[in-house]
Design an enzyme around this catalytic site. Structure first.
Site, short mmCIF file in Angstrom:
data_model
loop_
_atom_site.label_atom_id
_atom_site.label_comp_id
_atom_site.label_asym_id
_atom_site.label_seq_id
_atom_site.Cartn_x
_atom_site.Cartn_y
_atom_site.Cartn_z
N LYS A 114 -37.17 25.64 -49.89
CA LYS A 114 -36.52 25.32 -48.61
C LYS A 114 -36.00 26.57 -47.92
CE LYS A 114 -35.38 20.47 -49.13
NZ LYS A 114 -34.38 19.48 -49.52
N LYS A 200 -49.43 17.07 -51.34
CA LYS A 200 -48.82 15.73 -51.30
C LYS A 200 -48.58 15.27 -49.85
CE LYS A 200 -44.74 13.42 -53.04
NZ LYS A 200 -43.46 13.55 -53.68
N LYS A 203 -43.46 13.28 -45.47
CA LYS A 203 -42.95 12.72 -44.21
C LYS A 203 -42.52 13.81 -43.25
CE LYS A 203 -38.46 11.45 -46.21
NZ LYS A 203 -37.48 10.41 -46.36
#
Ligand code: TRP
Length: 338
Positions: A114, A200, A203
């Site tokens: 992140k 993957k 969202k």
């Protein structure tokens, strides 16, 4: 009487929930509720670690609750609640801060990923760093036995276990139950991105063609599945092989999970057929599945009174349990209890 084991899991109300989230998490939550006492949480405080527009966050919280209900997660059988409504989460989180080492958090893969992503904007807040501790508090407050999570969250469960074991050993008492992870056992439960099936489905993907959103309409579904990557082997074979045929395997996974048909069966049904036959079937079944889901969703989403009732009940039930653990902890560590 056999006492059911406790399950805890949570999802962030960041919107854009995909068919990957459904198959990887919500569908499993639904299956688990039959066997365990489940506590399902909307992790609004976790979502603040990335800036959220207030009005959108507010709406997303109720949307998430209506999504739980549309997935047949039963508020009468389980506890469903909003994290910020149970202040014991942040209280325990502070205490656990003092039993977690800087070096441990610095090594968390998700934190490292992140900050790589955010470095450009210069916005690395401490919430992002402390994220796993709040998650540990979520889990440990309820004496949780099992935590269903995706692979990307395994490291977070390990640190929650480490903190609990450390705390128990320092105070010489098994005050925290040591939680175990449950990895989704359903074959093909990890749904991949449509255009890059090595990654993957996420969202937060900026390219909406990579994902099937639970609110996509028939046209969007048709377009996205038609564009989904397949494979180039000749003659084309419709078999599940994640390494050599990731695109086809991903379509088989989606179809298998939404139709409750095993991958083995699907391979048999599609023997000798072409990729387009598989895509047609995925499109048809996704349209049916999402249409049914959306109809249920809007019924719940429009019923504000029902949603509010569930939220109030859920937070009362969760607080009752959370208070017991936090009181015991406060007493154990020597905080003054009048
Ligand atoms: N971090 C989890 C996610 O983004 C959400 C979460 C918050 C969670 N608290 C939790 C999951 C406790 C399991 C248990 O997916």
């Amino acid at each position: 009487m056999l006492i059911k084991k406790t399950v805890f899991s949570a999802i962030q109300p960041t919107g854009n929930i995909t068919i990957g989230n459904y198959i990887g998490a919500l569908q499993q939550w639904n299956q688990i509720q039959k066997k365990y006492f489940c506590i399902y949480c909307i992790a609004d405080l976790h979502s603040l670690t990335i800036y959220q527009k207030p009005n959108i966050l507010n709406k997303n919280i109720l949307d998430t609750l209506a999504i739980f209900l549309a997935c047949d997660i039963d508020p009468n059988k389980n506890i469903i609640f909003i994290q910020s409504h149970v202040p014991q989460h942040t209280q325990l989180s502070w205490i656990l801060n003092c039993f977690t080492y800087f070096g441990e958090l610095k090594r968390m893969i998700q934190f490292k990923e992140k900050i790589l992503f955010l470095k450009k904007n210069n916005n690395i807040n401490i919430g992002l760093f402390n994220y796993p501790i709040l998650m540990a508090a979520d889990i440990l407050l309820y004496q949780t036995n099992k935590v269903p999570v995706g692979k990307d969250q395994i490291q977070h469960i390990e640190i929650a276990r480490k903190i609990a074991i450390r705390f128990n050993s320092i105070y010489g008492k098994n005050i925290f139950t040591i939680p175990e992870k449950i990895i989704n056992p359903n074959k093909g439960s990890c749904i991949m991105s449509l255009l890059n099936p090595f990654k993957k489905m996420s969202k937060s993907d900026s390219n909406s063609n990579n994902i099937i959103n639970l609110f996509d309409n028939n046209d969007m579904i048709t377009k996205k599945i038609n564009n989904a990557v397949t494979d180039s082997d000749i003659p084309p074979r419709i078999i599940y092989d994640k390494i050599n045929k990731p695109g086809i395997s991903n379509l088989l996974s989606i179809l298998s999970n939404i139709t409750n048909n095993s991958i083995k069966n699907l391979e048999r049904e599609f023997k000798g057929k072409i990729y387009n036959d598989l895509k047609k079937s995925v499109i048809k079944n996704l349209c049916i599945f999402l249409h049914t889901f959306q109809k249920k969703y809007y019924k719940y989403r429009e019923n504000k009174k029902l949603l509010n009732n569930i939220i109030v009940n859920g937070s009362n039930q969760a607080q009752k349990l959370a208070k017991i653990t936090l009181n015991n902890i406060n007493n154990l560590i020597g905080l003054y209890n009048k």
